[in-house]
Design a protein around this motif. Structure first.
Motif, PDB file in Angstrom:
ATOM      1  N   LYS A 262     -62.054   7.292 -18.836  1.00  0.00           N
ATOM      2  CA  LYS A 262     -61.465   7.631 -17.932  1.00  0.00           C
ATOM      3  C   LYS A 262     -59.736   7.891 -18.072  1.00  0.00           C
ATOM      4  O   LYS A 262     -59.002   8.845 -17.976  1.00  0.00           O
ATOM      5  CB  LYS A 262     -61.468   7.141 -16.432  1.00  0.00           C
ATOM      6  CG  LYS A 262     -62.787   7.496 -16.122  1.00  0.00           C
ATOM      7  CD  LYS A 262     -63.416   6.674 -14.755  1.00  0.00           C
ATOM      8  CE  LYS A 262     -64.680   6.982 -14.303  1.00  0.00           C
ATOM      9  NZ  LYS A 262     -65.155   6.864 -12.923  1.00  0.00           N
TER      10      LYS A 262
ATOM     11  N   ASP B 181     -60.008   8.539  -8.300  1.00  0.00           N
ATOM     12  CA  ASP B 181     -60.932   8.306  -9.210  1.00  0.00           C
ATOM     13  C   ASP B 181     -61.009   9.661  -9.968  1.00  0.00           C
ATOM     14  O   ASP B 181     -60.390  10.796  -9.830  1.00  0.00           O
ATOM     15  CB  ASP B 181     -62.351   7.966  -8.778  1.00  0.00           C
ATOM     16  CG  ASP B 181     -63.370   7.755 -10.138  1.00  0.00           C
ATOM     17  OD1 ASP B 181     -62.929   7.229 -11.073  1.00  0.00           O
ATOM     18  OD2 ASP B 181     -64.635   7.929  -9.794  1.00  0.00           O
ATOM     19  N   VAL B 182     -61.477   9.803 -11.461  1.00  0.00           N
ATOM     20  CA  VAL B 182     -61.551  10.741 -12.235  1.00  0.00           C
ATOM     21  C   VAL B 182     -62.829  10.701 -12.934  1.00  0.00           C
ATOM     22  O   VAL B 182     -63.338   9.589 -13.528  1.00  0.00           O
ATOM     23  CB  VAL B 182     -60.036  11.147 -13.196  1.00  0.00           C
ATOM     24  CG1 VAL B 182     -59.891  10.172 -14.079  1.00  0.00           C
ATOM     25  CG2 VAL B 182     -60.280  12.540 -13.597  1.00  0.00           C
ATOM     26  N   SER B 183     -63.472  11.997 -13.505  1.00  0.00           N
ATOM     27  CA  SER B 183     -64.562  11.743 -14.229  1.00  0.00           C
ATOM     28  C   SER B 183     -64.114  11.273 -15.576  1.00  0.00           C
ATOM     29  O   SER B 183     -63.214  11.551 -16.248  1.00  0.00           O
ATOM     30  CB  SER B 183     -65.330  12.938 -14.454  1.00  0.00           C
ATOM     31  OG  SER B 183     -66.409  13.090 -15.300  1.00  0.00           O
ATOM     32  N   ALA B 184     -65.062  10.718 -16.425  1.00  0.00           N
ATOM     33  CA  ALA B 184     -64.838  10.193 -17.728  1.00  0.00           C
ATOM     34  C   ALA B 184     -65.109  11.387 -18.718  1.00  0.00           C
ATOM     35  O   ALA B 184     -65.149  11.105 -19.967  1.00  0.00           O
ATOM     36  CB  ALA B 184     -65.650   8.987 -18.053  1.00  0.00           C
TER      37      ALA B 184
ATOM     38  N   GLN C  21     -66.434   2.897 -19.607  1.00  0.00           N
ATOM     39  CA  GLN C  21     -65.955   4.099 -18.721  1.00  0.00           C
ATOM     40  C   GLN C  21     -64.811   4.210 -18.264  1.00  0.00           C
ATOM     41  O   GLN C  21     -64.020   5.221 -18.151  1.00  0.00           O
ATOM     42  CB  GLN C  21     -67.003   4.026 -17.849  1.00  0.00           C
ATOM     43  CG  GLN C  21     -68.310   4.543 -18.154  1.00  0.00           C
ATOM     44  CD  GLN C  21     -69.667   3.998 -17.071  1.00  0.00           C
ATOM     45  OE1 GLN C  21     -69.500   3.272 -16.370  1.00  0.00           O
ATOM     46  NE2 GLN C  21     -70.532   5.170 -16.956  1.00  0.00           N
TER      47      GLN C  21
ATOM     48  N   GLU D 205     -69.307   0.766 -12.568  1.00  0.00           N
ATOM     49  CA  GLU D 205     -68.355   1.349 -13.762  1.00  0.00           C
ATOM     50  C   GLU D 205     -68.187   0.263 -14.769  1.00  0.00           C
ATOM     51  O   GLU D 205     -67.907  -0.904 -14.566  1.00  0.00           O
ATOM     52  CB  GLU D 205     -67.108   1.929 -13.278  1.00  0.00           C
ATOM     53  CG  GLU D 205     -67.058   3.308 -13.144  1.00  0.00           C
ATOM     54  CD  GLU D 205     -65.680   3.766 -12.697  1.00  0.00           C
ATOM     55  OE1 GLU D 205     -64.739   3.221 -12.808  1.00  0.00           O
ATOM     56  OE2 GLU D 205     -65.759   4.763 -11.662  1.00  0.00           O
TER      57      GLU D 205
ATOM     58  N   CYS E 239     -57.299  10.994 -18.736  1.00  0.00           N
ATOM     59  CA  CYS E 239     -56.196  11.381 -18.307  1.00  0.00           C
ATOM     60  C   CYS E 239     -55.099  11.549 -19.208  1.00  0.00           C
ATOM     61  O   CYS E 239     -54.152  12.339 -19.102  1.00  0.00           O
ATOM     62  CB  CYS E 239     -55.648  10.216 -17.455  1.00  0.00           C
ATOM     63  SG  CYS E 239     -56.648   9.919 -15.711  1.00  0.00           S
TER      64      CYS E 239
ATOM     65  N   VAL F  66     -57.884   4.512 -11.713  1.00  0.00           N
ATOM     66  CA  VAL F  66     -59.289   4.503 -12.494  1.00  0.00           C
ATOM     67  C   VAL F  66     -59.511   3.056 -12.440  1.00  0.00           C
ATOM     68  O   VAL F  66     -58.800   2.138 -12.352  1.00  0.00           O
ATOM     69  CB  VAL F  66     -59.251   5.129 -13.913  1.00  0.00           C
ATOM     70  CG1 VAL F  66     -58.836   6.473 -13.897  1.00  0.00           C
ATOM     71  CG2 VAL F  66     -58.256   4.215 -14.870  1.00  0.00           C
TER      72      VAL F  66
ATOM     73  N   ASP G 275     -68.840  15.242  -9.924  1.00  0.00           N
ATOM     74  CA  ASP G 275     -67.781  14.584 -10.686  1.00  0.00           C
ATOM     75  C   ASP G 275     -66.663  15.483 -10.322  1.00  0.00           C
ATOM     76  O   ASP G 275     -66.711  16.658 -10.265  1.00  0.00           O
ATOM     77  CB  ASP G 275     -68.134  14.313 -12.234  1.00  0.00           C
ATOM     78  CG  ASP G 275     -68.591  12.940 -12.465  1.00  0.00           C
ATOM     79  OD1 ASP G 275     -68.861  12.093 -11.361  1.00  0.00           O
ATOM     80  OD2 ASP G 275     -69.143  12.812 -13.432  1.00  0.00           O
TER      81      ASP G 275
ATOM     82  N   SER H 286     -63.291  16.611 -12.776  1.00  0.00           N
ATOM     83  CA  SER H 286     -62.222  16.444 -14.106  1.00  0.00           C
ATOM     84  C   SER H 286     -61.079  16.353 -13.901  1.00  0.00           C
ATOM     85  O   SER H 286     -60.238  16.615 -12.789  1.00  0.00           O
ATOM     86  CB  SER H 286     -62.812  17.619 -15.028  1.00  0.00           C
ATOM     87  OG  SER H 286     -62.356  18.818 -14.507  1.00  0.00           O
ATOM     88  N   ALA H 287     -60.477  15.666 -15.146  1.00  0.00           N
ATOM     89  CA  ALA H 287     -58.973  15.520 -14.965  1.00  0.00           C
ATOM     90  C   ALA H 287     -58.298  16.878 -15.079  1.00  0.00           C
ATOM     91  O   ALA H 287     -57.133  17.092 -14.687  1.00  0.00           O
ATOM     92  CB  ALA H 287     -58.766  14.799 -16.416  1.00  0.00           C
TER      93      ALA H 287
END
Ligand code: PGA
Length: 260
Positions: A116, A69-72, A112, A108, A120, A97, A81, A83-84
């Motif tokens: 994400k 996963d990665v933060s939006a 969202q 989600e 990315c 994602v 969270d 981050s990318a």
């Protein structure tokens, strides 16, 4: 052989520990060195705390590693969270994602998930964006409506000209929710029909790399059913949950993709 290079990604979910991961990494290293399976791209996605361990064990192999996963959102006051830009800092090449477990358990939304994808793209992290219908939606005849809605949100992000991500770094994963962790797999024909629909939808929505985009199938892929699924013309590999935790099973699935 298919024009699109097959990709097999292992989604370890919230499983593993330092000792068991080390055994799995050792087995993958031994079998999947750069030279042995050049016909397939392999990505392993352990939980966040083990990304550094993945880097140490896989960094000098041809096996890539990614986050689940990665933060939006960008960096900032977002407790919990990741981050990318942090993923990039670690050398992480991929992020999953929109997995259905995040859509369902963390609520989600399509928006969202699209945000994400955008994050990315901004940071050059390869994206494995998941879509898929629930059993209820399939039985109500709404599979294409749901997939269409999910794809459209992702394409809206992909079309941002300011943040192009090359086609080989954009991967979709069709994962019917009813097939995830249930032992119930879509038949190859069902998977093909959904994948064909998704590819056509990508093109209809104006994504000009639709033909080059890899679409993975996920949901109870095992060594025994992988070859049949991967033989389908629009199935370009798999996103593997449970079977990715067992080295022999995951390796057999990678070989099935290499032979497709
Ligand atoms: P499964 O999970 O292979 O255990 O069904 C797939 C996924 O959730 O990505």
């Amino acid at each position: 052989m298919k024009a699109r290079k097959p990709l097999v990604a292992g989604n370890w979910k919230m499983n593993g520990d330092i000792v068991s991961n080390e055994q799995l990494f050792t087995a993958l290293r031994a079998d999947l060195g750069r030279a042995s399976v050049p016909q397939v791209e392999v990505v392993v996605c352990p939980p966040y705390p083990y990304l550094g361990q993945a880097a140490a064990w896989l960094g000098d192999t041809g096996i890539a590693w990614g986050a689940q996963d990665v933060s939006a959102l960008p960096n900032g006051a977002y407790t919990g969270d990741v981050s990318a830009s942090m993923l990039v800092d670690l050398g992480c090449q991929w992020a999953i994602v929109g997995h259905s477990e995040r859509r369902q358990l963390a609520g989600e939304t399509d928006e969202q998930v699209a945000a994400k994808v955008s994050m990315c793209m901004t940071h050059g992290v390869g994206v494995i964006a998941c879509i898929g219908e629930t059993l209820e939606e399939r039985e109500a005849g709404r599979t294409e409506a749901v997939l269409g809605r999910q794809v459209d949100a992702i394409v809206a992000a992909l079309l941002d000209p300011a943040r192009p991500l090359p086609a080989e770094r954009v991967v979709l994963a069709y994962e019917p929710v009813w097939a995830i962790g249930t032992g119930r797999t879509a038949s190859p024909e069902m998977a093909q029909a959904a994948h064909r629909f998704v590819r056509e939808r990508l093109a209809q929505q104006g994504y000009r790399h639709a033909g080059a985009t890899r679409i993975l199938y996920g949901g109870s892929v095992k060594a025994a059913n992988a070859a049949g699924l991967f033989a389908m013309p629009d199935v370009d590999g798999g996103l593997i949950g449970g079977a990715s935790l067992v080295a022999d099973d995951f390796l057999a699935i990678c070989r099935a993709a290499a032979g497709a």
